[in-house]
Scaffold this active site. Structure first.
Site, PDB file in Angstrom:
ATOM      1  N   ASP A   1      -0.970  26.810  43.590  1.00  0.00           N
ATOM      2  CA  ASP A   1      -1.383  27.497  42.365  1.00  0.00           C
ATOM      3  C   ASP A   1      -2.661  26.852  41.848  1.00  0.00           C
ATOM      4  O   ASP A   1      -2.684  25.655  41.531  1.00  0.00           O
ATOM      5  CB  ASP A   1      -0.261  27.385  41.324  1.00  0.00           C
ATOM      6  CG  ASP A   1      -0.596  28.079  40.011  1.00  0.00           C
ATOM      7  OD1 ASP A   1      -1.680  28.671  39.905  1.00  0.00           O
ATOM      8  OD2 ASP A   1       0.229  27.999  39.085  1.00  0.00           O
TER       9      ASP A   1
ATOM     10  N   CYS B   1       7.345  10.005  15.578  1.00  0.00           N
ATOM     11  CA  CYS B   1       7.897  11.257  15.085  1.00  0.00           C
ATOM     12  C   CYS B   1       7.996  11.180  13.566  1.00  0.00           C
ATOM     13  O   CYS B   1       8.664  10.286  13.035  1.00  0.00           O
ATOM     14  CB  CYS B   1       9.280  11.516  15.690  1.00  0.00           C
ATOM     15  SG  CYS B   1      10.053  13.020  15.054  1.00  0.00           S
TER      16      CYS B   1
ATOM     17  N   CYS C   1      11.978  11.690  12.501  1.00  0.00           N
ATOM     18  CA  CYS C   1      13.059  10.730  12.779  1.00  0.00           C
ATOM     19  C   CYS C   1      12.413   9.384  13.105  1.00  0.00           C
ATOM     20  O   CYS C   1      11.235   9.166  12.852  1.00  0.00           O
ATOM     21  CB  CYS C   1      13.961  11.221  13.906  1.00  0.00           C
ATOM     22  SG  CYS C   1      13.199  11.218  15.546  1.00  0.00           S
TER      23      CYS C   1
ATOM     24  N   CYS D   1      14.679  14.776  18.203  1.00  0.00           N
ATOM     25  CA  CYS D   1      14.892  15.847  17.222  1.00  0.00           C
ATOM     26  C   CYS D   1      14.050  17.090  17.484  1.00  0.00           C
ATOM     27  O   CYS D   1      14.129  18.060  16.728  1.00  0.00           O
ATOM     28  CB  CYS D   1      14.617  15.323  15.813  1.00  0.00           C
ATOM     29  SG  CYS D   1      12.873  14.979  15.473  1.00  0.00           S
TER      30      CYS D   1
ATOM     31  N   CYS E   1       9.434  15.545  20.241  1.00  0.00           N
ATOM     32  CA  CYS E   1      10.273  14.359  20.119  1.00  0.00           C
ATOM     33  C   CYS E   1      11.570  14.590  20.898  1.00  0.00           C
ATOM     34  O   CYS E   1      12.247  15.599  20.691  1.00  0.00           O
ATOM     35  CB  CYS E   1      10.582  14.082  18.648  1.00  0.00           C
ATOM     36  SG  CYS E   1      11.801  12.773  18.386  1.00  0.00           S
TER      37      CYS E   1
END
EC number: 6.3.5.13
Length: 450
Positions: free
Chosen positions: A358, A229, A232, A210, A207
């Site tokens: 890569d 979330c 929150c 938070c 999140c």
């Protein structure tokens, strides 16, 4: 227009004519020539255009093609860069080759744009809208983590707070930064709510408010879905445009509804439904009727260079699919798993700058879940054939089914001898270019490098 600009345009147009007449290609070199003569030429070229910028990790090229298709329901002439040449020189090249340069009437440009090039081109043109498809780990050597990539895009967006952002509302990252721009969100909303977690190795699950791990009421793939979330009040924004029914999917097509309008998309994969949804959202932004957009997106003319391009190779049917990162590759594997017929599978891996140097990303794709019983032959090839061959062996591909062809000329010959009529070829960007060039030289397709 200055003498310098006029010279740059004339020289670049001559280069484009020569390359397409005698070399059968050349999408970015004319742009490089124009920029070398006038570094600010893009500002001159773009001044009479309303510009739509399409960017994100996966789906830019098809989203751009579908958006152009959708907007043609209203606009007669749309400038675009259909070959996927999406850096500054390629975008300049697209303007150079437009036949209406110099006229005063405003026109429309729909530009696929490399993520890192968004702030670069925004120095020279003023977008009317930014279309944000998704952000996943991709070419870590170039972009870094997804938040670093998003900051590159935001650097361009912040120059134009009046431009509308048309974003994938199912992607948490596009709701993570407060911006003053007008916004339209699109996404999937056809499933009943059922609290669930994303897979443990998924990126972008923290999140932004938070740092708690996000959960989902519905999940499409990777970190895309109806997120929230539990710690929150951060959650998916209200969707303005949405898929409200998913009716049928095959490797070659998808049937679904957007805001009640049925779309019969002649290309497979859930990820391509998102591309069509983005194109539909752009069309609605330009006040095109939803039924007209659905009809345009249902038109059976959606062949895009390397994106589920079907090529007749003698008696074989080859489906060529570009792959470049683990999320995109996983979605391609999910798509081909739905094929109800036997098929062969070839994977061609390069690691040039345009591919990402890569190759570790191939280990994050779930080859282990392929229906091995339905695949009588696997072929590996490309410049990094050893890497992809070892990956296939670890995934459980039986040795007797595995064919190794380092040279792409040998790979093309082997495709003609595969035991099934239908063959999927998954290839990185430069491998797609090389393969198409060989097929063009042998007369199986036209263009090759275009």
């Amino acid at each position: 227009m200055t003498l310098k600009s006029s010279l740059a345009i004339a020289t670049a147009k001559s280069a484009h004519w020569f390359l397409h007449t005698f070399r059968n290609g050349g999408t970015s070199l004319p742009g490089k020539i124009a920029l070398s003569l006038d570094p600010g030429i893009l500002q001159v070229l773009a001044k009479d255009y309303e510009v739509v910028v399409i960017t994100g990790t996966n789906g830019k090229t098809l989203t751009t093609a579908l958006t152009v298709k959708a907007l043609k329901a209203k606009y007669n002439h749309i400038l675009t860069n259909p070959s996927g040449s999406n850096m500054k020189q390629g975008i300049v090249g697209a303007f150079i080759t437009d036949q209406k340069i110099g006229k005063s009437k405003k026109r429309l440009a729909v530009l696929e744009t490399d993520e890192a090039n968004v702030p670069i081109i925004c120095e020279y043109l003023e977008p009317k809208a930014f279309i944000l498809t998704n952000l996943f780990r991709d070419q870590m050597d170039r972009y870094g983590e997804i938040y670093t990539t998003y900051e590159k895009i935001l650097k361009g967006i912040r120059k134009y707070p009046q431009a509308t952002i048309i974003a994938n509302g199912d992607a948490p990252i596009f709701n993570s930064v407060d911006l003053p721009n007008p916004k339209l969100y699109y996404g999937f909303d056809y499933q009943a709510d059922q609290a669930q977690d994303a897979p443990a190795n998924t990126d972008g699950l923290l999140c932004p408010k938070c740092q708690h791990i996000l959960r989902y009421q519905s999940l499409t793939y990777s970190n895309l879905g109806k997120y929230f979330c539990p710690h929150c009040n951060f959650k998916r924004p209200t969707l303005d445009i949405k898929v409200d029914a998913l009716l049928k999917q095959t490797p070659q097509s998808s049937t679904f509804k957007i805001d009640g309008h049925q779309v019969n998309l002649h290309i497979g994969g859930t990820y391509n439904i998102y591309n069509a949804l983005a194109a539909y959202a752009v069309g609605r932004f330009f006040d095109i009727d939803g039924s007209a957009l659905a009809q345009a997106l249902s038109d059976n003319d959606q062949k895009v260079f390397g994106r589920q391009e079907v090529i007749a190779l003698d008696d074989k049917e080859v489906t060529l699919v570009l792959v470049k990162n683990p999320v995109g590759l996983d979605q391609v594997l999910e798509m081909i798993k739905t094929d109800d017929q036997e098929f062969s599978l070839a994977t061609l891996l390069n690691a040039n700058y345009a591919d990402g140097v890569d190759t570790s990303w191939i280990w994050d794709a779930r080859f282990e879940e392929l229906p091995f019983a339905k695949i009588p032959a696997f072929m590996t090839g490309g410049e990094r054939y050893r890497d992809i061959t070892f990956r296939m062996k670890v995934a459980g591909v039986p040795t007797e089914k595995l064919i190794i062809k380092e040279d792409l000329k040998d790979a093309v010959a082997q495709l003609k001898n595969m035991p099934t009529k239908h063959i999927y070829v998954l290839a990185t960007y430069t491998a797609v270019l090389q393969l198409r060039k060989l097929l063009a030289e042998q007369g199986y397709i036209q263009g090759g490098m275009d």
